[in-house]
Write an enzyme that holds these catalytic residues in place. Sequence first.
Site, PDB file in Angstrom:
ATOM      1  N   GLY A 150       3.299 -10.096   4.534  1.00  0.00           N
ATOM      2  CA  GLY A 150       3.844  -9.006   5.318  1.00  0.00           C
ATOM      3  C   GLY A 150       3.761  -7.708   4.527  1.00  0.00           C
ATOM      4  O   GLY A 150       3.636  -7.718   3.300  1.00  0.00           O
ATOM      5  N   CYS A 151       3.822  -6.589   5.218  1.00  0.00           N
ATOM      6  CA  CYS A 151       3.699  -5.305   4.519  1.00  0.00           C
ATOM      7  C   CYS A 151       4.899  -5.044   3.616  1.00  0.00           C
ATOM      8  O   CYS A 151       4.738  -4.637   2.459  1.00  0.00           O
ATOM      9  CB  CYS A 151       3.488  -4.166   5.509  1.00  0.00           C
ATOM     10  SG  CYS A 151       4.748  -4.012   6.794  1.00  0.00           S
ATOM     11  N   TYR A 152       6.118  -5.289   4.110  1.00  0.00           N
ATOM     12  CA  TYR A 152       7.284  -5.101   3.255  1.00  0.00           C
ATOM     13  C   TYR A 152       7.253  -6.027   2.040  1.00  0.00           C
ATOM     14  O   TYR A 152       7.513  -5.583   0.914  1.00  0.00           O
ATOM     15  CB  TYR A 152       8.570  -5.339   4.048  1.00  0.00           C
ATOM     16  CG  TYR A 152       9.014  -4.182   4.913  1.00  0.00           C
ATOM     17  CD1 TYR A 152       9.181  -2.900   4.385  1.00  0.00           C
ATOM     18  CD2 TYR A 152       9.320  -4.368   6.254  1.00  0.00           C
ATOM     19  CE1 TYR A 152       9.611  -1.844   5.172  1.00  0.00           C
ATOM     20  CE2 TYR A 152       9.751  -3.325   7.055  1.00  0.00           C
ATOM     21  CZ  TYR A 152       9.896  -2.064   6.512  1.00  0.00           C
ATOM     22  OH  TYR A 152      10.330  -1.017   7.292  1.00  0.00           O
ATOM     23  N   THR A 154       4.640  -7.211   0.552  1.00  0.00           N
ATOM     24  CA  THR A 154       3.604  -6.741  -0.367  1.00  0.00           C
ATOM     25  C   THR A 154       4.161  -5.702  -1.326  1.00  0.00           C
ATOM     26  O   THR A 154       4.031  -5.821  -2.552  1.00  0.00           O
ATOM     27  CB  THR A 154       2.414  -6.149   0.413  1.00  0.00           C
ATOM     28  OG1 THR A 154       1.752  -7.194   1.130  1.00  0.00           O
ATOM     29  CG2 THR A 154       1.420  -5.476  -0.525  1.00  0.00           C
ATOM     30  N   GLU A 239       4.650   3.362   3.838  1.00  0.00           N
ATOM     31  CA  GLU A 239       5.821   2.531   3.520  1.00  0.00           C
ATOM     32  C   GLU A 239       6.279   2.790   2.086  1.00  0.00           C
ATOM     33  O   GLU A 239       5.470   2.921   1.163  1.00  0.00           O
ATOM     34  CB  GLU A 239       5.442   1.064   3.693  1.00  0.00           C
ATOM     35  CG  GLU A 239       6.578   0.089   3.490  1.00  0.00           C
ATOM     36  CD  GLU A 239       6.148  -1.301   3.891  1.00  0.00           C
ATOM     37  OE1 GLU A 239       5.903  -1.529   5.096  1.00  0.00           O
ATOM     38  OE2 GLU A 239       6.019  -2.157   3.004  1.00  0.00           O
TER      39      GLU A 239
END
Length: 333
Positions: A150-152, A154, A239
């Site tokens: 997931g991006c978070y 990462t 992000e």
Amino acid sequence: MADGASYSVLVAGASGYAGALAARLVERHPRLELAAVTSRSDAGRRLADLYPHHRVDRELEELDLDRHARVDAAIVAYPHAASAPVVAALRARGVRVVDLSADFRLRDVATYERWYGAHPEPALVADAVYGLPELYRDRLRDATLVAGPGCYPTATILALAPLAPYLDDVVVDAKSGASGAGRAPTDKTHFVTVDENVSPYGVGRHRHMPEIDQELAARGARDVTVTFTPHLLPLDQGELVSCYATLTEAVDVAEVFASAYADEPFVELSARPPGVRDVRETNVCRIHALADERTGKVFVFAAIDNLWKGTASQAIQCLNLMLGLEETTGLLP
């Protein structure tokens, strides 16, 4: 395959934000050939009409495994639960797969089912390699199924992994642009709701929590449950995670991070806290870490582009490793 030859790649789910960017990156890659782009909702439309800025003038097709599985690799950009059966079908045909959903990120099926519901293909979970090259590079070279993080997770894992053996308590304040919620409009991502506003969501039960805990434990964190709260920003993409950690012992923070990331092509250590513009449309995670004498905590800030390093370009980084290519191919400026 001979040196210099290309590898054919299917992008399934190319009408979403991540899938469309993945198609763009594959098409421009010097060693990859975009074999087909498919969509469950926009078949018959041209990808260039949906996303003119990507300049991928290909027709979106309905997925037909008898035709589309004749490729070397596939990137599957479906939501969780919808992704796993497609991944299983591609794997049964010998296709290497990078899956961008949550279906294979969690190694424990029971944990997955507590957060997402019944797993469609639990037998495949043990075959998946977590797709964070900075931590799993050697395993990715031999992988046939990769679970894109997931991006978070990462950004958060890259921010905290060097400190994992010393972590006692961690609070993560995370912020992301609206594209992280996907293309389908919701009340949460409507322009009127997002514009000139910042709001937390998924409080106390965001689905990326067990993924972060899992990977920090794998790096040596002992009995640490991360407090994680995401916030939605009035941005299209980008992000930033701000991590506040109490450690079990004093460490040389600068040395720990320099040692961990000295040879990483896509991790930049910064002398100042990063902003999301620093990494926009790159595969870079930019990190600033410092020990705070007043509180005794370590502050770590990490910025990524949630659609790039957080999803699509990281998938290309993994594909490069899986196919025996130079890891940075097609990803450097």
